[in-house]
Every structure is written in structure tokens, then in C-alpha cells.
Design a protein around this motif. Sequence first.
Motif, PDB file in Angstrom:
ATOM      1  N   THR A  41      20.276  31.137  18.444  1.00  0.00           N
ATOM      2  CA  THR A  41      19.805  32.528  18.546  1.00  0.00           C
ATOM      3  C   THR A  41      19.888  33.020  19.993  1.00  0.00           C
ATOM      4  O   THR A  41      20.258  34.168  20.241  1.00  0.00           O
ATOM      5  N   GLU A 119      20.873  31.838  11.235  1.00  0.00           N
ATOM      6  CA  GLU A 119      20.168  31.328  10.054  1.00  0.00           C
ATOM      7  C   GLU A 119      21.110  31.253   8.854  1.00  0.00           C
ATOM      8  O   GLU A 119      20.976  30.362   8.011  1.00  0.00           O
ATOM      9  N   ARG A 195      11.760  37.280  17.522  1.00  0.00           N
ATOM     10  CA  ARG A 195      11.993  35.888  17.890  1.00  0.00           C
ATOM     11  C   ARG A 195      10.875  34.964  17.385  1.00  0.00           C
ATOM     12  O   ARG A 195       9.704  35.312  17.444  1.00  0.00           O
ATOM     13  N   GLY A 196      11.302  33.823  16.929  1.00  0.00           N
ATOM     14  CA  GLY A 196      10.326  32.859  16.382  1.00  0.00           C
ATOM     15  C   GLY A 196       9.869  33.228  14.983  1.00  0.00           C
ATOM     16  O   GLY A 196       8.942  32.630  14.444  1.00  0.00           O
TER      17      GLY A 196
HETATM   18  N1  ASP Z   1      16.130  31.616  15.182  1.00  0.00           N
HETATM   19  C1  ASP Z   1      15.097  32.579  15.514  1.00  0.00           C
HETATM   20  C2  ASP Z   1      14.685  32.415  16.953  1.00  0.00           C
HETATM   21  O1  ASP Z   1      15.171  31.562  17.651  1.00  0.00           O
HETATM   22  C3  ASP Z   1      13.941  32.504  14.612  1.00  0.00           C
HETATM   23  C4  ASP Z   1      13.167  31.216  14.661  1.00  0.00           C
HETATM   24  O2  ASP Z   1      13.695  30.208  15.107  1.00  0.00           O
HETATM   25  O3  ASP Z   1      12.018  31.199  14.237  1.00  0.00           O
HETATM   26  O4  ASP Z   1      13.888  33.176  17.420  1.00  0.00           O
END
Ligand code: ASP
Length: 437
Positions: A41, A119, A195-196
Amino acid sequence: MKILKFGGTSVGSAPRIKGLLDIVDPKERQIVVLSAVAGTTNVLVEIGQAFTAGLKDEAIKLIKEHKEKYEGLIAELFSTADGLQKGKNLIDYHFNYITSLGNELFTTTEERAVLAQGELLSTALFHYHLEEIGVPSVLLPALDFMKIDEDNEPIVSYIKEMLSELLDEYPNNMLFITQGYICRNSFGEIDNLRRGGSDYTASLVGAAIQAEEVQIWTDIDGMHNNDPRIVNNTTPIANLSFDEAAELAYFGAKILHPQSVFPAQKYNVPVRLLNTLDPNAHGTLISKEGGDKGQIRAIAAKDGITAIHIHSSRMLLAYGFLRKIFEIFERYKTPIDMITTSEVAVSLTVDDTKHLEDIIKEVEDFGRVSIDYNQTIVCVVGDFSANMHGYAARVLDAVKHLPLRMISYGGSDYNVSILVDTDHKVEALRSIHNRLF
Ligand code: ASP
Ligand code: MG
């Protein structure tokens, strides 16, 4: 049904992807939510930025480099010619798509489409791997059921309806896989949960289907009672209530995306934080019941805080003053975290300083403004209900040798927060830890 969410490092390499089956039991009906492969990401963000800036060569270079990483991954992941070919087609497809987006007018819509590819890749890779080794699984496209409204709020009723329909198509299947993070917005465009956000996906899916449990698998043994990088002898917290978890997740306990607590709480779905490297460890269970009452649960810190102090004699005996101040922040969509007031002054903190200059300009109409940059909120979470007297005093006593900018107590029964200069953060965390645990 259980929801199992695995983060980027848990799918970060071919051995890790294969190792998911040490935890995922294909005979149990469950939905596996995956993040993008670790680092992906971030690279997609860079690619998006390069395209946005018109640096097409730079973007193409990043795409090429990152694609090579995936080529290495599939070579290790697949052992049959058929599997390898599928993997190759998959990465060709996604990286060509990213490249092609750069040929169009590159707006935030294209940028979000780029961000979604991580994803889509990781989930398909896991699915193809399972197919190659003869384990049946169903890939559920998150873009067919995850949806946010105009205010970026997930629409749980929609998710519930669409996901139930999808699941009903496969009454005899056990293992479902879906993408974390990605969704559609109110225009039907590809978007994401910030993010996240994969944790948030897991929790929303859990809420939507009233799962028995949401499991968030990472590389540490649950949420710790302090930052293990800063303080020695931290221990995992066995049980947390939803309210305590919400406070901690926001205040820097990076293990869980803060918003993920809310759907789980609202629909009463327990969330368990577990460790892929030690799958039998208890981890942290977040539930309505929480842990024993009358205890201090944890200490956490959040850096990058800016404090704004507004001093105004017009506030004296006036009403509507705070509303006017808050409205300014609301107009700039800037959340306020901590607030303390006196009769003629109010101090508040923000972590999003994107519109700070404009905000300050407007706030200055109301009084004298001063600003402290590089602040840290240190937050102690536990049972601070009024009958538990003495805990707040112990927290303050532990930091009596440090200059405190703000103190917040009584906002909820679960926390006491203090604001210190970031230079004093380490000392504050250690000192409070030694005093309380
Ligand atoms: N791949 C996304 C990120 O790095 C979502 C996640 O990992 O939760 O933010
Ligand atoms: Mg994460």
C-alpha cells in the motif's frame, strides 16, 4: 461464523501465505479478511502521488520494481505450472491496470483505484494457493458489499444485505476470503476505509453477519499495557471492554484501527487480538464484559499533537462561546481530541493540522491564541469511575517532575489524559508505568 483478519506481514511472503493454513481451519465456516502484502500500500501511495504530480516515468519505475517483487513471491508460492501461470496472469493484470490508469486524466478516483490493487492481489494469491493445494475457498469481492456513504461512514445495513446474499450462494462452502480496506463510495466508485482499514473491514463484516468473534491476527501477543518499544516489562492485556479498547486504539496502540471498535461494540461482537507467531497465546479479548473492575488497564501515547489555547474575557459568563469555537473546527472537518476549559480560556488539541492556519485565523476573532507544537497525549486507561478515588492522583504524582500542558479527567470513566511536550513522553510513560504496574 468467525472472521479472521490477517495484516500485511502475515501475507508478506510466500512462506507466510502458506503458513496461514496453520491458523485457518478450512473445515470451519469463516471469512478471512486480508490486508495487502506488507509494503504494497505504501508503494501504491507513492505511485499515485507520482502520477498525480505528472511524474509518469517515476510511477512506471515504481510499478516495475514492485511487480518484480511479486514475481519473486509467486515463483516461491506456486509449485505447479498451472498455479504459476495463474499467479503470473494475476500480477500482469493488476500491474497493467495500474499502468493504464496513469494514461488517463489522473484524479483522486484513479488514485483510489490504484490503492485498491494491493488487497485484490493478496486475496487472489491466497485463493489460488489454496486452489493449487486442493483446499476449496470462495473469493468474496469486497467491492460487491463494502460501501460507505457521503460522509465516509460504512453502511452496515447494506453490507449485511449484500454479504448475506453472497454467502447464501455458497451454503456448503466453509472458507471465504475477502479484501480488507477497500470499498465503494456513494458514487459507486472504488474507495477505501483509510490506512490500516482492514481491521475496520473485519469488524464491519463481523457486525454485519453477527459473527461469533472477530480475530485480528498480527505479530504481537495482543495489546500491551504500555509501548513495548519504550518501556520494559510491558505485558499483554488479557481482557478489555469496548470502551477501554476505543480509548487505547485511538491513543496510539497501533495494533488495532481505532474505528474498528465501534461496529463490534454496537453489534456486540467480541474482538480477539492474536499473535500469528504464538497462535495458542490468549492475546487480548475485547468484549462487552471487559476485564476485572477497579483496575488500571494500560498507558498509551499519541504524538504529533498540536495544542491551541484560546484566551478571551468575552467567555466570562457568556454562553454559546464554545459552540462558536467548535463550529470553526467542524467547518474544517478537524476533530478535536482533548479539551480543557477555565472561565476565560479554553485549550484544545488536534492531530490533523491540514487546516490549522485557516482555523487559527478564524479563532483569533474570539480572543488571544497561542499554539504549542510537538505535543504528546499520554493517556491512562482503566476504571476511573468516581468511586475509584486515588488513581488519578497516582498518575499525576508519577509525572510531578514534568511540565504538564493539559490534564483531562472526568470526560469518561475510563481515562485520564495529560498533555506533555513530546520531549518528555518517554519519561512520562516510564514513570507512570513504574508507579501503576
Ligand atoms: N493495506 C492497507 C494499509 O496498508 C490497509 C491495511 O493494511 O489495513 O493501510
Ligand atoms: Mg494494521
